[in-house]
Design a protein around this motif. Structure first.
Motif, PDB file in Angstrom:
ATOM      1  N   ARG A  42     -36.446   6.669  21.913  1.00 24.85           N
ATOM      2  CA  ARG A  42     -37.857   6.906  22.252  1.00 24.85           C
ATOM      3  C   ARG A  42     -38.365   5.832  23.220  1.00 24.85           C
ATOM      4  O   ARG A  42     -39.083   6.132  24.171  1.00 24.85           O
ATOM      5  CB  ARG A  42     -38.717   6.894  20.983  1.00 24.85           C
ATOM      6  CG  ARG A  42     -38.521   8.091  20.094  1.00 24.85           C
ATOM      7  CD  ARG A  42     -39.337   7.903  18.803  1.00 24.85           C
ATOM      8  NE  ARG A  42     -39.025   8.882  17.795  1.00 24.85           N
ATOM      9  CZ  ARG A  42     -39.665  10.030  17.636  1.00 24.85           C
ATOM     10  NH1 ARG A  42     -40.654  10.347  18.426  1.00 24.85           N
ATOM     11  NH2 ARG A  42     -39.307  10.863  16.680  1.00 24.85           N
ATOM     12  N   ALA A  43     -38.004   4.579  22.946  1.00 24.94           N
ATOM     13  CA  ALA A  43     -38.431   3.477  23.805  1.00 24.94           C
ATOM     14  C   ALA A  43     -37.866   3.644  25.218  1.00 24.94           C
ATOM     15  O   ALA A  43     -38.580   3.452  26.206  1.00 24.94           O
ATOM     16  CB  ALA A  43     -37.998   2.140  23.212  1.00 24.94           C
TER      17      ALA A  43
ATOM     18  N   SER B 221     -45.210  -2.904  28.167  1.00 23.31           N
ATOM     19  CA  SER B 221     -45.090  -4.210  27.522  1.00 23.31           C
ATOM     20  C   SER B 221     -44.489  -4.004  26.129  1.00 23.31           C
ATOM     21  O   SER B 221     -44.506  -2.895  25.587  1.00 23.31           O
ATOM     22  CB  SER B 221     -46.456  -4.876  27.398  1.00 23.31           C
ATOM     23  OG  SER B 221     -47.274  -4.173  26.478  1.00 23.31           O
ATOM     24  N   ARG B 222     -43.994  -5.078  25.569  1.00 23.14           N
ATOM     25  CA  ARG B 222     -43.439  -4.989  24.217  1.00 23.14           C
ATOM     26  C   ARG B 222     -44.525  -4.557  23.232  1.00 23.14           C
ATOM     27  O   ARG B 222     -44.296  -3.700  22.379  1.00 23.14           O
ATOM     28  CB  ARG B 222     -42.837  -6.335  23.803  1.00 23.14           C
ATOM     29  CG  ARG B 222     -42.212  -6.272  22.420  1.00 23.14           C
ATOM     30  CD  ARG B 222     -41.610  -7.586  21.984  1.00 23.14           C
ATOM     31  NE  ARG B 222     -41.066  -7.441  20.652  1.00 23.14           N
ATOM     32  CZ  ARG B 222     -39.779  -7.425  20.360  1.00 23.14           C
ATOM     33  NH1 ARG B 222     -38.892  -7.567  21.314  1.00 23.14           N
ATOM     34  NH2 ARG B 222     -39.368  -7.284  19.120  1.00 23.14           N
TER      35      ARG B 222
ATOM     36  N   ASP C 141     -35.855  -5.859  20.459  1.00 26.29           N
ATOM     37  CA  ASP C 141     -35.120  -7.094  20.787  1.00 26.29           C
ATOM     38  C   ASP C 141     -33.890  -6.767  21.626  1.00 26.29           C
ATOM     39  O   ASP C 141     -33.593  -7.450  22.612  1.00 26.29           O
ATOM     40  CB  ASP C 141     -34.680  -7.826  19.513  1.00 26.29           C
ATOM     41  CG  ASP C 141     -35.830  -8.508  18.795  1.00 26.29           C
ATOM     42  OD1 ASP C 141     -36.915  -8.683  19.406  1.00 26.29           O
ATOM     43  OD2 ASP C 141     -35.649  -8.855  17.602  1.00 26.29           O
ATOM     44  N   GLU C 142     -33.166  -5.715  21.239  1.00 24.66           N
ATOM     45  CA  GLU C 142     -31.966  -5.323  21.982  1.00 24.66           C
ATOM     46  C   GLU C 142     -32.322  -4.885  23.404  1.00 24.66           C
ATOM     47  O   GLU C 142     -31.642  -5.249  24.365  1.00 24.66           O
ATOM     48  CB  GLU C 142     -31.234  -4.204  21.248  1.00 24.66           C
ATOM     49  CG  GLU C 142     -29.897  -3.871  21.890  1.00 24.66           C
ATOM     50  CD  GLU C 142     -29.131  -2.804  21.117  1.00 24.66           C
ATOM     51  OE1 GLU C 142     -28.367  -2.075  21.779  1.00 24.66           O
ATOM     52  OE2 GLU C 142     -29.288  -2.713  19.887  1.00 24.66           O
ATOM     53  N   LEU C 143     -33.398  -4.118  23.536  1.00 24.76           N
ATOM     54  CA  LEU C 143     -33.822  -3.678  24.880  1.00 24.76           C
ATOM     55  C   LEU C 143     -34.262  -4.867  25.730  1.00 24.76           C
ATOM     56  O   LEU C 143     -34.016  -4.894  26.936  1.00 24.76           O
ATOM     57  CB  LEU C 143     -34.946  -2.649  24.766  1.00 24.76           C
ATOM     58  CG  LEU C 143     -34.550  -1.297  24.169  1.00 24.76           C
ATOM     59  CD1 LEU C 143     -35.769  -0.423  23.966  1.00 24.76           C
ATOM     60  CD2 LEU C 143     -33.526  -0.601  25.061  1.00 24.76           C
TER      61      LEU C 143
ATOM     62  N   LEU D 221     -36.583  -3.974  28.789  1.00 22.41           N
ATOM     63  CA  LEU D 221     -37.967  -4.270  28.430  1.00 22.41           C
ATOM     64  C   LEU D 221     -38.275  -5.667  28.945  1.00 22.41           C
ATOM     65  O   LEU D 221     -37.626  -6.632  28.555  1.00 22.41           O
ATOM     66  CB  LEU D 221     -38.121  -4.197  26.907  1.00 22.41           C
ATOM     67  CG  LEU D 221     -39.467  -4.537  26.301  1.00 22.41           C
ATOM     68  CD1 LEU D 221     -40.542  -3.610  26.852  1.00 22.41           C
ATOM     69  CD2 LEU D 221     -39.394  -4.392  24.787  1.00 22.41           C
ATOM     70  N   ASN D 222     -39.247  -5.766  29.851  1.00 21.24           N
ATOM     71  CA  ASN D 222     -39.541  -7.042  30.495  1.00 21.24           C
ATOM     72  C   ASN D 222     -41.046  -7.110  30.758  1.00 21.24           C
ATOM     73  O   ASN D 222     -41.568  -6.363  31.590  1.00 21.24           O
ATOM     74  CB  ASN D 222     -38.737  -7.138  31.800  1.00 21.24           C
ATOM     75  CG  ASN D 222     -38.906  -8.443  32.521  1.00 21.24           C
ATOM     76  OD1 ASN D 222     -40.009  -8.944  32.680  1.00 21.24           O
ATOM     77  ND2 ASN D 222     -37.788  -8.993  32.982  1.00 21.24           N
TER      78      ASN D 222
END
Length: 154
Positions: A13-14, A24-25, A47-49, A55-56
């Motif tokens: 989904r992310a 954003s996270r 965390d893994e992404l 994810l940045n």
């Protein structure tokens, strides 16, 4: 097509959300929290992404600034960054850069919308309200509208 009853993982989904635009996270946590079935599962996936640089938050800041700076003032861009859970030194740096260009950006937004100096005080007020609601600084708005009266439009 997904099979009936199929539920994508939180990471899936992310990734789908991230493929549409930078997030954003904090934004992803808010959007995906209702789908978390095991406590801690969402944090682990994010965390893994983040480790893989999918994810940045820095890119999310740049994305918002790039998309919005041409139409909005610094205050409105700042509101959107805060709403997305983006805070800190990188945001402060991006906003400082926006403030440096606020006058020229406000002039361009004003030119696209109105293009000619306001003929009367009511129209002047309308021009000023328009720029203020776009998040431009009040002093910058005064300069733009006052400058429009002084510019040679002929």
């Amino acid at each position: 097509m997904n099979k009936p009853g199929f539920q994508p993982s939180l990471k899936g989904r992310a990734l789908r959300l991230l493929s549409q635009r930078e997030h954003s996270r904090a934004e992803l946590e808010r959007k995906l929290a209702p789908h978390e079935t095991v406590p801690g599962e969402l944090a682990k996936a994010l965390d893994e992404l983040q480790t893989r640089d999918f994810l940045n938050d820095g890119r999310a800041i740049e994305s918002v600034v790039h998309r919005r700076a041409g139409k909005w003032g610094t205050a409105k861009v700042q509101q959107e960054l805060i709403a997305k859970g983006l805070i800190g030194e990188a945001v402060a740096h991006a906003l400082a850069n926006l403030k440096d260009t606020e006058l020229s950006r406000a002039r361009e937004v004003w030119r696209k919308k109105f293009g000619s100096p306001p003929p009367d005080p009511q129209t002047r007020a309308k021009h000023m309200r328009f720029l203020l609601t776009r998040g431009f600084n009040a002093e910058v708005v005064r300069q733009v509208v006052r400058g429009a009266d002084e510019d040679d439009f002929g």
